[in-house]
Design a protein around this motif. Structure first.
Motif, short mmCIF file in Angstrom:
data_model
loop_
_atom_site.label_atom_id
_atom_site.label_comp_id
_atom_site.label_asym_id
_atom_site.label_seq_id
_atom_site.Cartn_x
_atom_site.Cartn_y
_atom_site.Cartn_z
N ASP A 165 57.00 42.53 1.12
CA ASP A 165 57.32 42.45 2.55
C ASP A 165 57.47 43.81 3.18
N ALA A 166 57.82 44.77 2.34
CA ALA A 166 58.05 46.09 2.89
C ALA A 166 56.77 46.68 3.49
N VAL A 167 55.63 46.15 2.99
CA VAL A 167 54.37 46.66 3.49
C VAL A 167 54.21 46.41 4.98
N LEU A 168 54.62 45.25 5.35
CA LEU A 168 54.52 44.93 6.77
C LEU A 168 55.52 45.77 7.53
N ASP A 169 55.05 46.60 8.38
CA ASP A 169 56.04 47.38 9.11
C ASP A 169 56.64 46.53 10.23
N VAL A 170 57.73 47.05 10.73
CA VAL A 170 58.51 46.26 11.66
C VAL A 170 57.70 45.82 12.87
N GLU A 171 56.93 46.71 13.41
CA GLU A 171 56.18 46.39 14.62
C GLU A 171 55.20 45.24 14.38
N ARG A 172 54.49 45.35 13.25
CA ARG A 172 53.48 44.37 12.93
C ARG A 172 54.13 42.99 12.72
N ARG A 173 55.27 43.01 12.05
CA ARG A 173 55.98 41.77 11.78
C ARG A 173 56.40 41.11 13.09
N ARG A 174 56.95 41.93 13.94
CA ARG A 174 57.41 41.39 15.21
C ARG A 174 56.26 40.82 16.00
N GLN A 175 55.15 41.50 15.89
CA GLN A 175 53.98 41.02 16.63
C GLN A 175 53.50 39.69 16.06
N MET A 176 53.48 39.62 14.73
CA MET A 176 53.01 38.40 14.10
C MET A 176 53.90 37.21 14.44
N LEU A 177 55.19 37.46 14.51
CA LEU A 177 56.12 36.37 14.81
C LEU A 177 56.22 36.12 16.30
N GLY A 178 55.54 36.95 17.09
CA GLY A 178 55.60 36.76 18.54
C GLY A 178 56.95 37.13 19.10
N LEU A 179 57.54 38.20 18.56
CA LEU A 179 58.88 38.57 19.01
C LEU A 179 58.81 39.68 20.05
N ASP B 285 70.63 30.54 33.37
CA ASP B 285 70.76 30.39 31.92
C ASP B 285 70.97 31.74 31.28
N PRO B 286 71.84 31.79 30.25
CA PRO B 286 72.02 33.07 29.56
C PRO B 286 70.71 33.53 28.94
N ASN B 287 70.49 34.81 28.94
CA ASN B 287 69.26 35.37 28.43
C ASN B 287 69.40 35.64 26.93
N ILE B 288 68.90 34.69 26.14
CA ILE B 288 69.03 34.81 24.69
C ILE B 288 67.64 34.83 24.09
N GLU B 289 67.39 35.75 23.19
CA GLU B 289 66.07 35.75 22.57
C GLU B 289 66.16 36.11 21.09
N VAL B 290 65.14 35.67 20.36
CA VAL B 290 65.03 36.05 18.96
C VAL B 290 64.47 37.45 18.95
N VAL B 291 65.16 38.39 18.29
CA VAL B 291 64.64 39.74 18.28
C VAL B 291 63.98 40.11 16.96
N ASP B 292 64.48 39.56 15.87
CA ASP B 292 63.87 39.95 14.61
C ASP B 292 64.25 38.97 13.50
N VAL B 293 63.49 39.03 12.42
CA VAL B 293 63.82 38.29 11.22
C VAL B 293 63.81 39.28 10.08
N ASP B 294 64.85 39.23 9.28
CA ASP B 294 64.93 40.16 8.17
C ASP B 294 64.14 39.60 6.99
N LEU B 295 62.85 39.79 7.02
CA LEU B 295 62.01 39.17 6.00
C LEU B 295 62.17 39.84 4.64
#
Lengths: 423, 514
Positions: B223-237, B440-450
């Motif tokens: 999982d470390a291979v996937l950098d944070v940006e790419r992961r976030r992009q893949m998850l649509g975050l 509505d309160p502004n709540i969003e998913v920001v990341d997943v600790d894969l």
């Protein structure tokens, strides 16, 4: 434009949802029902009604915000000008779940129907030894309709069925209708001579046919038929035995009354037909009506055996144990004359317990007393002796109104045979 | 034709022939004179009990079964029986054909009012407003609800009521965060949606082969291979549609659970335009019924008595208590919407100098219905108020703006009133009250600790210092964690990024076991 009448569609679409809600809230509702039944009179309890369920566990959480700076635009300014400062309204006057108290104890109130209420109220109770009912013997006759027959009493003639059969027969046999005859006769009025003879013959034939085929024939007649069907007896009699000697206070009678009423409601749920017999006793016993039972002034010595004897007599004359499920509940403060113990014991073991489904003994104590501090009374000791020998007896001590339901509940809870013997 | 022949009805009684006559008369006025464009109408007559039923399942004629609807029913029934609450005269459903429910208890006048209000006012709004066009599929909704009902029942049969209930509870808790706020690739087509759901299921069943479970898998790419940006992009975050995110990425949800989340999400989305257009929607319907009823009276098709009865109901509906009135509970959308639309009519037909200055585009244009139809089609509450609230109306309602900052002052400041200095600020603040993005309160998913413990990380951006209520937040997060099956954390931070509070929830075993 399309207009539809939906009024005849089945209503209560929400019934299923409502039942789901009750099921989900069952533990909570049951708690609320028990609580409210302690606070209320038993009569009111049976009316069903409103219960409060703690909202905790029943609410549907959402993300919500509070606090911070607030802006609002309101209508109806009468005197304010820009820059005015208004005092902040009292914070505590919020709406329960206001500023951050977290677990506030809001309650959610709703109305239970009578049936729902009683169901929940008696939910995990059952009558002991229901199995005793011998279906083979305890049947009685009922009547129900069973189609039509060709014989029967005139009172049971089914006119519509008879007439319709007659009509069918007449059609099948081609019985001439009066109109046909009338038509021919009208034609007869003015017609040629040759035709006249022909017509006369025809009319004659029709008349003969009408005579041969009667309007109603005995074979058309149908009788409504009834047959008798065996129906299982589901009936119970409940004996309320109460000591009304001078030592029984109003409070004690009240406790007893509550117990009897619970028992009555309970039996009513299980049996189509429940009889109650009130027997009060001092040193002699008599059967009385409910009013006298609870409110009649009577006083005297105490002979428990007199009540037991009276019960035995009544069972013998009016309630054959084969036909009736017999229940007895005795309430007393426990006093009995020493000499009576032997008689009472014999009556119970030989006569009463063998025919009873259940015999409950409720020892009622003084208000504000503690039930476990009550010394064992003469009756208590006597009954305990009987129970040790395996008699189907249950006994409890009660001091407070609030204890009645738990005790009742305790006595009638579903349990195995061994446990019951041990109680 | 005599006067009596012209009347639609006499007295209070009605029958189905009368209803038909009323509909025809309303349609005549609505379509030919007001130029409304509506879905085909279907009028259904129901009893009070059926109305209560419809109420408690969010106004829909068929809905899946869930205990919370039973709770609402019990609650509403109780307050109805006690007379605390009257029943609405009508319920109208944004579908094609547009279904309006009429209660049998209504008098003939009331039925006329309701038909004019729902079958023409709301109906026109549903069909023409851009939000409804964008977000809802009027042709498909009833079929989709039918599908949802069947699907939920089917799941209960297969997976047990408990498990289904638990999933739905969790989904309901997140319902207000299951909405796409910005129009995406394409508008919703619920019929196709239903077919796709069927195909997905069929495919899953057909493609399932137990053998594949036993085949040893290769080494998973670190999982470390996937950098944070790419992961976030893949998850649509970051992703603010929590239900959508869970449906697509929650690792341990069963296919049917995903489908349930999807159903709840679609329904939330279907109702989203309604919450953004309450003032306009009710205003439109009220304005339309007022125009139609007045016209019918003018034509001699309603008696004076009937018209008076109508006026009384109408006045009750558009009554706006003042802030210090015990009956006050916020703005009445009927009152506000109706007043604004009447005001627009006035500006268009008979403007004064002030109107010309404030509304140069529409003042004196002459065609009130044309202007209104355009507004109905292209605005929502927030933009409608911020554009068309006139100074005259603010004076009429005697609006004032309060600013309450507990940190700064001991009292509440009167920040603006209905005067020359205050108009624009009042209008802006009032419009903000109707901004859903703001409510509505502004709540969003920001990341997943894969790489680590698969913790799901959420952020609540605090606006104006309003933080989440603690008890509710914990409960919702619990539901969220149950669906996600791993830990979930929520951080509350203000605009500058300062963390104000942090919550963590651990999954219970129920969802995983289900």
């Amino acid at each position: 434009m399309h207009i539809v009448d939906r009024r005849l569609n089945p209503g209560s679409k929400s019934l299923e949802n409502r039942q789901r809600f009750l099921r989900r809230a069952k533990a909570l509702v049951q708690g609320a029902v028990k609580k409210s039944s302690q606070e209320r009179d038993i009569k009111d309890v049976l009316e069903g009604g409103e219960v409060s369920v703690p909202i905790d566990g029943m609410d549907e959480p959402r993300f919500r915000r509070e606090g911070g700076t607030r802006d609002m635009v309101l209508p109806g300014n009468k005197k304010f000008v820009e820059g005015d400062m208004l005092p902040r309204p009292n914070q505590s006057g919020g709406k329960g779940r206001g500023a951050g108290e977290g677990d506030s104890e809001d309650t959610f109130r709703f109305v239970l129907s009578r049936d729902e209420f009683v169901d929940l109220f008696l939910d995990d109770l059952e009558l002991p030894d229901l199995a005793k009912r011998k279906l083979a013997e305890v049947e009685c006759e009922g009547i129900r309709r069973a189609g039509y027959s060709t014989s029967g009493s005139p009172a049971n003639i089914s006119v519509s069925r008879t007439v319709s059969r007659a009509l069918a027969r007449r059609v099948a046999l081609r019985r001439p209708r009066p109109e046909e005859l009338a038509a021919l006769e009208a034609e007869l009025e003015d017609c040629s001579e040759a035709r006249r003879a022909e017509l006369l013959a025809e009319i004659e034939a029709l008349k003969a046919k009408i005579k041969r085929i009667p309007f109603i024939d005995p074979i058309d007649i149908r009788y409504r038929r009834f047959e008798t069907v065996p129906k299982p007896v589901a009936q119970a009699v409940m004996f309320c035995l109460m000591d009304v000697s001078g030592s029984m206070t109003e409070h004690m009678k009240d406790l007893a009354k509550r117990f009897y009423m619970l028992l009555y409601v309970f039996l009513k749920r299980r049996y189509r037909h429940v009889e109650i017999v009130f027997i009060r006793h001092t040193d002699r016993a008599e059967e009385v009506d409910e009013q006298t039972f609870f409110y009649g002034p009577a006083s005297g010595g105490t002979l428990v055996s007199s009540a037991l004897q009276a019960m035995h007599d009544i069972v013998r004359t009016r309630f054959r144990p084969e036909d009736w499920n017999i229940y007895a509940a005795q309430a007393s403060d426990g006093d009995n004359s020493y000499a009576d113990g032997e008689v009472a014991s014999r009556l119970l073991t030989d006569k009463i317990l063998p025919v009873s489904q259940f015999f409950a003994y409720l020892e009622v104590g003084q208000e504000n007393g503690l039930s476990y501090e009550m010394p064992n009374s003469a009756l208590w000791t006597l009954y305990e002796g009987l129970r040790a020998n395996g008699a189907p007896l249950s006994m409890r001590k009660v001091n407070e109104r609030s204890e009645i339901f738990p005790v009742f509940h305790d006595l009638f809870q579903r349990r195995s045979q061994q446990e019951r013997n041990a109680s | 034709m005599t006067a009596a022949d012209q009347l639609l009805f006499q007295g209070a009684d009605w029958d189905f022939r009368t209803l038909q006559k009323i509909c025809d008369a309303c349609e005549q006025v609505a379509c030919n004179e007001l130029g409304l464009d509506v879905y085909p109408n279907q009028i259904e007559v129901i009893t009070a009990e059926q109305m209560l039923d419809a109420y408690s399942s969010v106004g829909m004629p068929l809905f899946y079964k869930h205990w919370s609807f039973g709770k609402h029913f019990a609650f509403q029934e109780a307050s109805y029986r006690k007379g605390l609450m009257g029943l609405a005269y009508e319920i109208v459903i944004n579908s094609s054909p547009c279904i309006s429910y009429l209660m049998e208890e209504n008098t003939a006048t009331m039925q006329t009012l309701v038909i004019a209000h729902a079958a023409f006012g709301h109906n026109h709004f549903f069909k023409n407003n851009y939000l409804f066009k964008q977000w809802t599929d009027a042709d498909g909704i009833l079929d989709y609800l039918e599908f949802a009902k069947r699907y939920v029942a089917h799941c209960e049969e297969r997976h047990g009521r408990q498990a289904v209930e638990h999933t739905l509870d969790a989904a309901h808790a997140l319902m207000s965060h299951g909405i796409d706020r910005y129009p995406g690739k394409k508008s919703l087509d619920l019929r196709a949606e239903e077919k796709r759901a069927g195909r997905r299921r069929a495919h899953e069943e057909a493609a399932f082969n137990d053998l594949w479970r036993t085949v040893p898998g290769g080494k998973v790419k670190s999982d470390a291979v996937l950098d944070v940006e790419r992961r976030r992009q893949m998850l649509g975050l970051p992703q603010e549609n929590l239900l959508y995110f869970l449906e697509k990425t929650a690792p341990r949800l069963r296919p049917w659970q995903r489908e349930l989340l999807r159903i709840v999400r679609h329904i939330a989305q279907y109702f989203y335009p309604q919450s953004q257009t309450k003032v306009m929607n009710e205003g439109t319907a009220t304005y339309v019924h007022y125009r139609i009823m007045s016209r019918l009276h003018q034509q001699g098709r309603l008696t004076d008595g009937n018209f008076l009865e109508f006026l009384q109901s109408h006045t009750n509906v558009v009554f706006q208590p003042e802030f210090d009135d015990p009956r006050y509970s916020g703005f009445n959308p009927y009152a506000l919407g109706f007043a604004m639309m009447q005001d627009i009519e006035r500006i268009v037909t008979d403007p004064d100098a002030e109107d010309r200055e404030w509304f140069p585009d529409i003042a004196g244009k002459g065609d009130a219905m044309g202007v209104l139809r355009d507004i109905w089609a292209n605005y929502r509450d927030e933009s409608f108020i911020s554009q068309f609230m006139s100074p005259r109306l603010m004076r009429h309602f005697r609006l004032f703006h309060l600013h309450d900052d507990p940190e700064e002052r001991a009292g509440i400041l009167v920040d603006a009133i209905h005067n020359e200095r205050g108009y624009r600020r009042l209008r802006r603040e009032l419009a903000r009250q109707y901004d859903v993005g703001f409510i509505d309160p502004n709540i969003e998913v920001v990341d997943v600790d894969l790489a680590g413990d698969r913790r799901l990380m959420l952020r609540h951006t605090v606006v104006k210092g309003a933080q989440l209520t603690e008890t509710d937040t914990k409960r919702v997060l619990q539901h969220l964690a149950d669906l996600w099956s791993y830990d979930v954390s929520l951080v509350e931070s203000d605009a500058s990024g300062t963390v104000l509070k942090e919550y963590v929830a651990h999954p219970r075993n129920i969802a995983a076991a289900a």
